[in-house]
Scaffold this motif. Structure first.
Motif, PDB file in Angstrom:
ATOM      1  N   LEU A   1       0.830  -1.208   0.000  1.00  0.00           N
ATOM      2  CA  LEU A   1       0.000   0.000   0.000  1.00  0.00           C
ATOM      3  C   LEU A   1       0.864   1.258   0.000  1.00  0.00           C
ATOM      4  O   LEU A   1       0.542   2.238  -0.682  1.00  0.00           O
ATOM      5  N   GLU A   2       1.944   1.225   0.753  1.00  0.00           N
ATOM      6  CA  GLU A   2       2.862   2.369   0.756  1.00  0.00           C
ATOM      7  C   GLU A   2       3.464   2.579  -0.630  1.00  0.00           C
ATOM      8  O   GLU A   2       3.614   3.726  -1.088  1.00  0.00           O
ATOM      9  N   SER A   3       3.795   1.496  -1.304  1.00  0.00           N
ATOM     10  CA  SER A   3       4.325   1.613  -2.660  1.00  0.00           C
ATOM     11  C   SER A   3       3.278   2.181  -3.612  1.00  0.00           C
ATOM     12  O   SER A   3       3.580   3.034  -4.445  1.00  0.00           O
ATOM     13  N   VAL A   4       2.039   1.695  -3.481  1.00  0.00           N
ATOM     14  CA  VAL A   4       0.943   2.211  -4.310  1.00  0.00           C
ATOM     15  C   VAL A   4       0.762   3.708  -4.081  1.00  0.00           C
ATOM     16  O   VAL A   4       0.567   4.493  -5.013  1.00  0.00           O
ATOM     17  N   ARG A   5       0.858   4.095  -2.833  1.00  0.00           N
ATOM     18  CA  ARG A   5       0.592   5.492  -2.461  1.00  0.00           C
ATOM     19  C   ARG A   5       1.750   6.426  -2.825  1.00  0.00           C
ATOM     20  O   ARG A   5       1.527   7.553  -3.272  1.00  0.00           O
ATOM     21  N   PHE A   6       2.981   5.975  -2.648  1.00  0.00           N
ATOM     22  CA  PHE A   6       4.101   6.908  -2.700  1.00  0.00           C
ATOM     23  C   PHE A   6       5.135   6.665  -3.810  1.00  0.00           C
ATOM     24  O   PHE A   6       5.895   7.574  -4.129  1.00  0.00           O
ATOM     25  N   SER A   7       5.194   5.463  -4.391  1.00  0.00           N
ATOM     26  CA  SER A   7       6.346   5.163  -5.247  1.00  0.00           C
ATOM     27  C   SER A   7       6.301   5.872  -6.599  1.00  0.00           C
ATOM     28  O   SER A   7       7.341   6.262  -7.129  1.00  0.00           O
ATOM     29  N   GLY A   8       5.103   5.985  -7.186  1.00  0.00           N
ATOM     30  CA  GLY A   8       5.003   6.599  -8.514  1.00  0.00           C
ATOM     31  C   GLY A   8       5.371   5.669  -9.651  1.00  0.00           C
ATOM     32  O   GLY A   8       5.238   6.025 -10.825  1.00  0.00           O
ATOM     33  N   GLY A   9       5.844   4.460  -9.340  1.00  0.00           N
ATOM     34  CA  GLY A   9       6.214   3.505 -10.384  1.00  0.00           C
ATOM     35  C   GLY A   9       5.252   2.334 -10.431  1.00  0.00           C
ATOM     36  O   GLY A   9       4.206   2.329  -9.787  1.00  0.00           O
ATOM     37  N   THR A  10       5.618   1.344 -11.231  1.00  0.00           N
ATOM     38  CA  THR A  10       4.817   0.125 -11.308  1.00  0.00           C
ATOM     39  C   THR A  10       4.941  -0.655 -10.001  1.00  0.00           C
ATOM     40  O   THR A  10       6.038  -0.800  -9.455  1.00  0.00           O
ATOM     41  N   VAL A  11       3.820  -1.131  -9.497  1.00  0.00           N
ATOM     42  CA  VAL A  11       3.795  -1.888  -8.245  1.00  0.00           C
ATOM     43  C   VAL A  11       3.279  -3.298  -8.531  1.00  0.00           C
ATOM     44  O   VAL A  11       2.238  -3.458  -9.175  1.00  0.00           O
ATOM     45  N   LEU A  12       3.993  -4.300  -8.058  1.00  0.00           N
ATOM     46  CA  LEU A  12       3.550  -5.684  -8.153  1.00  0.00           C
ATOM     47  C   LEU A  12       2.975  -6.111  -6.808  1.00  0.00           C
ATOM     48  O   LEU A  12       3.565  -5.827  -5.760  1.00  0.00           O
ATOM     49  N   ALA A  13       1.830  -6.781  -6.845  1.00  0.00           N
ATOM     50  CA  ALA A  13       1.160  -7.202  -5.612  1.00  0.00           C
ATOM     51  C   ALA A  13       0.733  -8.659  -5.728  1.00  0.00           C
ATOM     52  O   ALA A  13       0.620  -9.205  -6.823  1.00  0.00           O
ATOM     53  N   ARG A  14       0.505  -9.267  -4.583  1.00  0.00           N
ATOM     54  CA  ARG A  14       0.082 -10.670  -4.552  1.00  0.00           C
ATOM     55  C   ARG A  14      -1.401 -10.793  -4.926  1.00  0.00           C
ATOM     56  O   ARG A  14      -2.223  -9.963  -4.540  1.00  0.00           O
ATOM     57  N   GLY A  15      -1.718 -11.869  -5.632  1.00  0.00           N
ATOM     58  CA  GLY A  15      -3.099 -12.247  -5.853  1.00  0.00           C
ATOM     59  C   GLY A  15      -3.450 -13.407  -4.935  1.00  0.00           C
ATOM     60  O   GLY A  15      -2.676 -13.774  -4.045  1.00  0.00           O
ATOM     61  N   PHE A  16      -4.639 -14.004  -5.159  1.00  0.00           N
ATOM     62  CA  PHE A  16      -5.078 -15.114  -4.318  1.00  0.00           C
ATOM     63  C   PHE A  16      -5.860 -16.094  -5.172  1.00  0.00           C
ATOM     64  O   PHE A  16      -6.763 -15.710  -5.904  1.00  0.00           O
ATOM     65  N   ASP A  17      -5.497 -17.366  -5.091  1.00  0.00           N
ATOM     66  CA  ASP A  17      -6.179 -18.428  -5.818  1.00  0.00           C
ATOM     67  C   ASP A  17      -7.164 -19.097  -4.867  1.00  0.00           C
ATOM     68  O   ASP A  17      -6.757 -19.843  -3.971  1.00  0.00           O
ATOM     69  N   ARG A  18      -8.450 -18.832  -5.063  1.00  0.00           N
ATOM     70  CA  ARG A  18      -9.459 -19.389  -4.156  1.00  0.00           C
ATOM     71  C   ARG A  18      -9.614 -20.898  -4.298  1.00  0.00           C
ATOM     72  O   ARG A  18     -10.073 -21.558  -3.369  1.00  0.00           O
ATOM     73  N   GLU A  19      -9.255 -21.431  -5.455  1.00  0.00           N
ATOM     74  CA  GLU A  19      -9.383 -22.879  -5.643  1.00  0.00           C
ATOM     75  C   GLU A  19      -8.484 -23.637  -4.674  1.00  0.00           C
ATOM     76  O   GLU A  19      -8.864 -24.675  -4.140  1.00  0.00           O
ATOM     77  N   ILE A  20      -7.281 -23.128  -4.464  1.00  0.00           N
ATOM     78  CA  ILE A  20      -6.333 -23.808  -3.572  1.00  0.00           C
ATOM     79  C   ILE A  20      -6.067 -23.014  -2.291  1.00  0.00           C
ATOM     80  O   ILE A  20      -5.300 -23.448  -1.438  1.00  0.00           O
ATOM     81  N   GLU A  21      -6.700 -21.851  -2.176  1.00  0.00           N
ATOM     82  CA  GLU A  21      -6.576 -20.986  -1.003  1.00  0.00           C
ATOM     83  C   GLU A  21      -5.114 -20.640  -0.706  1.00  0.00           C
ATOM     84  O   GLU A  21      -4.654 -20.772   0.431  1.00  0.00           O
ATOM     85  N   GLU A  22      -4.425 -20.181  -1.744  1.00  0.00           N
ATOM     86  CA  GLU A  22      -3.018 -19.809  -1.596  1.00  0.00           C
ATOM     87  C   GLU A  22      -2.761 -18.451  -2.248  1.00  0.00           C
ATOM     88  O   GLU A  22      -3.341 -18.147  -3.303  1.00  0.00           O
TER      89      GLU A  22
END
Length: 207
Positions: A87-108
């Motif tokens: 969230l800090e990167s989203v708010r302050f970095s100004g660059g591309t931000v990579l974030a985790r997703g979630f697979d509900r099929e395997i809950e990971e």
């Protein structure tokens, strides 16, 4: 605290011009419809991106090691430090931000499943504990420009929740037990944070 009773009202509000990037939080209990609303907003608002909190669940192996697998979804079953960092990167970095997703099929969680490009001017963050004021979660709300809590009938929410658990592999009996057990404990905790939201979203059937 203002109140929104249609998606159209909400889209109009969030589509208003704003200097810089806007980070918006959508909060609600399990089954409240956070994901559906957040996805709709991200698709309807120009230059918007979606960042679900679910990607910051601890992996199953970590939860088992911590003895928390049987209450997955509680505040201490998330990697809150990593969530705050993104969230800090989203708010302050100004660059591309990579974030985790979630697979509900395997809950990971899925590393780097979400890409938030610099041109995305509105980032819709959805999750249960965005307004919690303890356990590290207190660092989340200050990173949001606005927060919205979803108001929904508990009976409707419960049936949605049971149906979702069944859809992802639980028996009807196990789904209802989980919805009335761990999910309901989390729902009470989330309800206690609702007064900290800037706005209420009350969407009725068909709206």
């Amino acid at each position: 605290m203002s109140r929104f009773e249609s998606v159209e009202e909400l889209v109009a509000h969030l589509s208003q011009a704003l200097e810089g990037r806007r980070v918006v939080g959508i909060v609600g209990a399990p089954g409240a419809g956070k994901s559906t609303l957040a996805e709709t907003l991200a698709a309807s608002i120009p230059n918007a991106a979606l960042l679900p909190m679910d990607g910051y669940h601890y992996p199953q192996a970590v939860l088992r090691d911590l003895g928390r697998r049987d209450r997955m979804g509680a505040p201490d079953t998330f990697d809150v430090e990593a969530f705050v960092a993104v969230l800090e990167s989203v708010r302050f970095s100004g660059g591309t931000v990579l974030a985790r997703g979630f697979d509900r099929e395997i809950e990971e969680p899925v590393p780097d499943a979400i890409t938030i490009a610099p041109e995305k001017r509105t980032v819709i963050v959805e999750g249960n504990y965005l307004l919690l004021d303890s356990g590290g979660w207190e660092h989340v709300a200050p990173l949001l420009d606005e927060s919205f809590v979803i108001e929904v009938d508990d009976a409707v929410r419960l049936e949605r929740l049971v149906a979702r658990h069944v859809r992802f592999g639980k028996s009807e009996q196990d789904a209802r037990a989980w919805a009335l057990g761990p999910d309901e404990s989390n729902a009470r905790l989330i309800a206690a944070t609702a007064s900290r939201a800037d706005h209420v979203v009350a969407l009725h059937a068909g709206r």
